[in-house]
Enzyme design. Structure first.
Site, PDB file in Angstrom:
ATOM      1  N   CYS A   1       2.936  76.382  22.993  1.00 36.95           N
ATOM      2  CA  CYS A   1       2.137  76.178  21.343  1.00 36.95           C
ATOM      3  C   CYS A   1       2.377  75.062  20.810  1.00 36.95           C
ATOM      4  CB  CYS A   1       2.442  77.529  20.667  1.00 36.95           C
ATOM      5  SG  CYS A   1       4.305  77.563  20.504  1.00 36.95           S
TER       6      CYS A   1
ATOM      7  N   HIS B   1       8.960  81.852  28.950  1.00 37.63           N
ATOM      8  CA  HIS B   1       9.378  82.832  27.604  1.00 37.63           C
ATOM      9  C   HIS B   1       9.892  84.040  28.089  1.00 37.63           C
ATOM     10  CE1 HIS B   1       7.624  79.782  25.338  1.00 37.63           C
ATOM     11  NE2 HIS B   1       6.302  80.062  25.642  1.00 37.63           N
TER      12      HIS B   1
END
Length: 468
Positions: free
Chosen positions: A42, A10
């Protein structure tokens, strides 16, 4: 100008894209140990539970996209040594074993985190899985097909989501944690008790307050999870204990917390002016306390990575800190939190208080509505908002985002009580739920002040008339 980037999930992806946009003449090289970038871990539980059918959809960028920006993307390459004084890297190809050196003018460290793996008996047995990256997701899916009993160790958000996903697949699930409550890091007891009822109502067994001591197996495969209080049969075990920053390369060269999280300033600069860092490898400024803390979240990583690109050469855009805002859907419950729980505030030695509001999600004259539970934690003396939690079958989780902004801007309960929110019977009450929480906190503060006032101050002094 040569820019070397270590790690590209990320924070790394955000940093690289921003650097390429802000500094198109820069020579950017990315070193990544995996064969992919930007995987949304996630979403693993969503894939396990069948909500997301194609795991490839959990990527939001590809090495080819970075290449199109003029970035040299060296996938399956591991940086094995960094010399910040000489500004050099030693790199190994994981495909060929070849090693070579590279240099940089600016180094971006976005090495992320790795799951905590405890040292205990039986940890190397087959079918004990980690839950972090794309490879882990595929392994969990593959191995769960033959598993009947699944043990999830760690009752944080990831563990909760996986427990639900496995239960939806018809597995027998036990959720273990050494804490005596689920999601204790995010929620106070009145919320976790409801979450535990929801888990039990859907057939998930919880073993809370039990320390896992080891694993036993047969024919090399795990069969039992051993705890201080007993044992639990399991064909598959998923470890969701927590994460540690992956910063061994830089130890002794830049400033870190004791756990290895890199310390950065408001512009993502480390103690070495030519090394910037972002994401799960870093500590963040936790706004409720104003102190550095380790809070690995994808939202933090993306913001910090973007700021690396903005501030690569000079400090331009300041980091606003974080409240650790997060949310989770647990079967029919929508849950979100931001900032400190009441328990966390007390543990930090902060003089804090809290109010809890229970009401319908919209006016009772509407044909349907749901119960809502909202808790507001605030500093006793000043009324400054420290944290909040919300739970309902109605999706009111955006309230946590609103309160996150309140904490970031150091707003008080009084500010919240009179903030401007719309009213429409389809959605809320004339006094918004957040307004009501602010009013309740202000009433509580006034009552506490009155109780603390000396008796003689409660009576009007001679010659002085009390006015309304």
């Amino acid at each position: 100008m040569k820019i070397a980037v270590i790690g590209c999930t990320h924070a790394g992806t955000a940093a690289v894209k921003t650097i390429a946009a802000e500094h198109p003449q820069a020579e950017i090289t990315v070193y990544e140990r995996n064969d992919n970038i930007s995987f949304l871990s996630c979403g693993i539980a969503l894939h396990v539970g069948g909500v997301v059918k194609d795991p490839d959809s959990l990527f939001y960028s590809r090495p080819q996209q970075l290449a199109e920006l003029g970035v040299t993307t060296r996938m399956l390459h591991e940086v094995v040594q960094v010399d910040t004084a000489a500004k050099t890297l030693a790199v190994r190809s994981l495909e060929t074993g070849e090693e070579f050196m590279d240099s940089y003018d600016k180094l971006v460290v976005t090495t992320g985190s790795w799951p905590v793996v405890p040292r205990m008996d039986g940890i190397s047995l087959d079918n004990i899985q980690l839950c972090k990256n794309y490879f882990h997701a595929k392994e969990i899916i593959s191995r769960s097909k033959e598993a009947r009993r699944v043990a999830v160790i760690g009752a944080g958000y990831i563990g909760i989501e996986l427990a639900e996903a496995f239960r939806e697949l018809g597995k027998e699930v036990v959720l273990l944690d050494n804490m005596d409550r689920v999601m204790a890091k995010y929620l106070d007891a009145e919320f976790t008790s409801l979450a535990e009822e929801e888990l039990a109502g859907h057939g998930i067994q919880t073993a809370l307050g039990e320390m896992v001591t080891g694993f036993e197996g047969e024919d090399g495969r795990v069969r039992r999870v051993m705890t201080a209080g007993g044992s639990y049969e399991a064909d598959l075990v998923v470890l969701c204990i927590g994460f540690r920053p992956g910063t061994d390369l830089l130890k002794g060269q830049i400033d870190m917390l004791d756990n290895g999280a890199i310390l950065v300033d408001d512009y993502m600069r480390t103690s070495n002016p030519d090394v910037l860092a972002a994401g799960d490898s870093c500590a963040v400024r936790y706004n409720p306390t104003g102190k550095q803390a380790y809070i690995p979240l994808a939202t933090n990583a993306v913001r910090m990575g973007t700021l690396v690109g903005k501030n690569l050469l000079e400090p331009l855009v300041r980091y606003r800190g974080t409240q650790g805002t997060s949310g989770i859907k647990l079967f029919d419950l929508n849950i979100a939190s931001t900032g400190m729980t009441e328990e966390a505030a007390m543990a930090a030695g902060i003089a804090a208080a809290a109010v809890t509001v229970r009401e319908a999600s919209r006016p009772e004259f509407m044909p349907d509505y749901e119960d809502v539970l909202l808790k507001l934690v605030y500093e006793s003396d000043s009324g400054r908002i420290l944290g909040a939690q919300v739970m309902s079958k109605a999706d009111l989780t955006q309230a946590a985002n609103t309160l996150s902004v309140c904490i970031q801007n150091r707003m008080t309960a009084e500010d919240l009580a009179y903030a401007d929110f719309f009213f429409q019977p389809h959605y809320n009450h004339p006094w918004n739920l957040l307004n009501k929480a602010g009013h309740a906190a202000e009433r509580q503060r006034a009552e506490a002040a009155a109780e603390a006032a000396p008796a003689d101050e409660a009576q009007p002094k001679e010659g002085v008339r009390k006015t309304a």
